[in-house]
Design a protein around this motif. Structure first.
Motif, PDB file in Angstrom:
ATOM      1  N   ALA A  54     -40.567   7.335-123.798  1.00 35.08           N
ATOM      2  CA  ALA A  54     -40.378   5.945-123.378  1.00 35.08           C
ATOM      3  C   ALA A  54     -41.707   5.324-122.953  1.00 35.08           C
ATOM      4  O   ALA A  54     -41.991   4.157-123.256  1.00 35.08           O
ATOM      5  N   LEU A  55     -42.543   6.114-122.273  1.00 31.88           N
ATOM      6  CA  LEU A  55     -43.864   5.615-121.874  1.00 31.88           C
ATOM      7  C   LEU A  55     -44.729   5.323-123.102  1.00 31.88           C
ATOM      8  O   LEU A  55     -45.435   4.298-123.150  1.00 31.88           O
ATOM      9  N   PHE A  57     -43.646   4.537-126.078  1.00 32.73           N
ATOM     10  CA  PHE A  57     -43.095   3.344-126.711  1.00 32.73           C
ATOM     11  C   PHE A  57     -43.603   2.076-126.026  1.00 32.73           C
ATOM     12  O   PHE A  57     -44.037   1.116-126.682  1.00 32.73           O
ATOM     13  N   VAL A  58     -43.562   2.072-124.688  1.00 34.16           N
ATOM     14  CA  VAL A  58     -44.041   0.899-123.937  1.00 34.16           C
ATOM     15  C   VAL A  58     -45.531   0.681-124.178  1.00 34.16           C
ATOM     16  O   VAL A  58     -45.991  -0.458-124.340  1.00 34.16           O
ATOM     17  N   TYR A  59     -46.294   1.767-124.211  1.00 31.35           N
ATOM     18  CA  TYR A  59     -47.744   1.661-124.439  1.00 31.35           C
ATOM     19  C   TYR A  59     -48.045   0.978-125.771  1.00 31.35           C
ATOM     20  O   TYR A  59     -48.833   0.016-125.834  1.00 31.35           O
ATOM     21  N   LEU A  61     -45.982  -0.788-127.592  1.00 37.11           N
ATOM     22  CA  LEU A  61     -45.370  -2.124-127.606  1.00 37.11           C
ATOM     23  C   LEU A  61     -46.304  -3.151-126.980  1.00 37.11           C
ATOM     24  O   LEU A  61     -46.491  -4.247-127.517  1.00 37.11           O
ATOM     25  N   ILE A  62     -46.896  -2.777-125.850  1.00 34.17           N
ATOM     26  CA  ILE A  62     -47.848  -3.682-125.180  1.00 34.17           C
ATOM     27  C   ILE A  62     -49.030  -3.989-126.090  1.00 34.17           C
ATOM     28  O   ILE A  62     -49.531  -5.120-126.141  1.00 34.17           O
ATOM     29  N   MET A  68     -45.362   2.281-132.233  1.00 36.90           N
ATOM     30  CA  MET A  68     -44.227   2.306-131.312  1.00 36.90           C
ATOM     31  C   MET A  68     -42.941   2.732-132.025  1.00 36.90           C
ATOM     32  O   MET A  68     -41.978   3.193-131.383  1.00 36.90           O
TER      33      MET A  68
END
Length: 341
Positions: A54-55, A57-59, A61-62, A68
């Motif tokens: 999840a981390l 994916f967020v990385y 995505l940002i 991602m």
């Protein structure tokens, strides 16, 4: 990868490894530990692997990078295969005069060897149980401590072993127990016990299972000090024993034709082979009526749910609660059931 910086290429390489481990851990519940014992260790780390993916994916995505997609894909696979790690819905609670409250609790010998420095743990456990007032209590690592008085349960069945210190499993009930017994596991004090309980015109079987312990200190500091190869081998051996114990239990369970509730400390997670086999087509009462992570073991860095209560379709699941009572290395859980119309 052509537009990634050198640092991001390294990050993505780590991402690929973690995503692969998560996919493997999602496949392992369908593979016998006897065949893949070392890999089965991944069962214990699924929640951690989900969090790390999840981390990632967020990385990405940002940074608006297509990388991602990798973690998003494995997270979706995990969600549609096993559901969410966290239950966002509020706890289901249906009051009924027909409700049966069943509690499961690994009491760790009522703190006999003072693992917790606090005094009077045994009486606090008894007071807690008395206050919550379950109709049936399933206990692992039970010890007939001199300060223990559970006489508010009229009926009980206990199966103890040990020479100097007696310990084992027990089932307490406010309803009559008409039959009871043990499913013996060889070369270990662990076992499964059962009690046939009568409520009104109905007879139900309560199983209490305690599968082989990992026999490791789950504090991270202790794990760091242990040789990783030896640790993995030992856990793999334990998982093979758990599979054998599960097979013995399932042979016994197959002969039972009563309405059934299975309680226990599986020493393994909901992503394990033994969980999948024991649950079968029964309902996991946490998934039916609980909320949050449902953690049942005192592990500092991520939630471990290794204690379970399953009920067959003869029961409606009207409630579930995980308690935050730190009187053992396990947290008590309780479900509220009623016989379905």
């Amino acid at each position: 990868m052509e537009k990634l910086s050198f640092i991001n290429k390294i990050i993505y390489a780590v991402n690929v490894v973690v995503a692969t481990l998560l996919v493997l851990s999602l496949v392992l519940p369908y593979l016998p530990p006897k065949t893949f014992s070392v890999l089965s260790v991944l069962n214990l780390g699924v929640s951690f692997l989900v969090f790390v993916n999840a981390l990632f994916f967020v990385y990405w995505l940002i940074k608006l990078k297509k990388q991602m997609i990798l973690s998003l894909t494995v997270l979706l696979i995990g969600y549609f295969t096993f559901g969410s790690l966290y239950k966002f819905s509020s706890s289901k609670k249906i009051e009924s005069p027909e409700n049966i409250k069943i509690m499961n609790y690994n009491v760790r010998l009522f703190n006999l060897y003072e693992w917790l420095p606090e005094k009077g743990i045994e009486t606090k456990i008894v007071d807690f149980i008395k206050t919550e007032s379950p109709d049936v209590l399933s206990v692992q690592e039970y010890h007939p401590h001199q300060n223990i008085n559970l006489s508010f349960f009229k009926y009980k069945y206990e199966h103890l072993s040990g020479k100097k210190t007696k310990y084992g499993q027990a089932i307490f009930s406010k309803y009559p127990i008409i039959n009871s017994g043990s499913v013996e596991f060889p070369d270990t004090p662990n076992n499964a016990i059962y009690a046939d309980i009568v409520k009104g015109k109905d007879t139900m079987r309560i199983y209490n299972i305690h599968l082989e312990s990992l026999r490791i200190n789950t504090k991270v500091e202790s794990l760091k000090n242990e040789n990783s190869e030896r640790l993995f081998k030992r856990i793999g051996t334990t998982f093979k024993m758990q599979q054998f114990q599960t097979e013995l239990f399932l042979m016994h369970k197959k002969q039972c034709h009563y309405k059934m509730v299975i309680c226990g400390d599986f020493n393994n997670t909901a992503f394990s082979y033994v969980y999948r086999k024991i649950k079968g087509d029964l309902n996991d009462t946490f998934k039916e009526a609980g909320n949050g992570f449902g953690r049942t073991h005192d592990f500092k860095y991520f939630p471990l749910r290794i204690d379970f209560i399953f009920a067959d379709d003869a029961f409606s699941v009207n409630g579930f609660k995980t308690y935050n009572k730190h009187y053992s290395d396990h947290y008590p859980i309780m479900t509220t059931l009623s016989l379905a119309d």
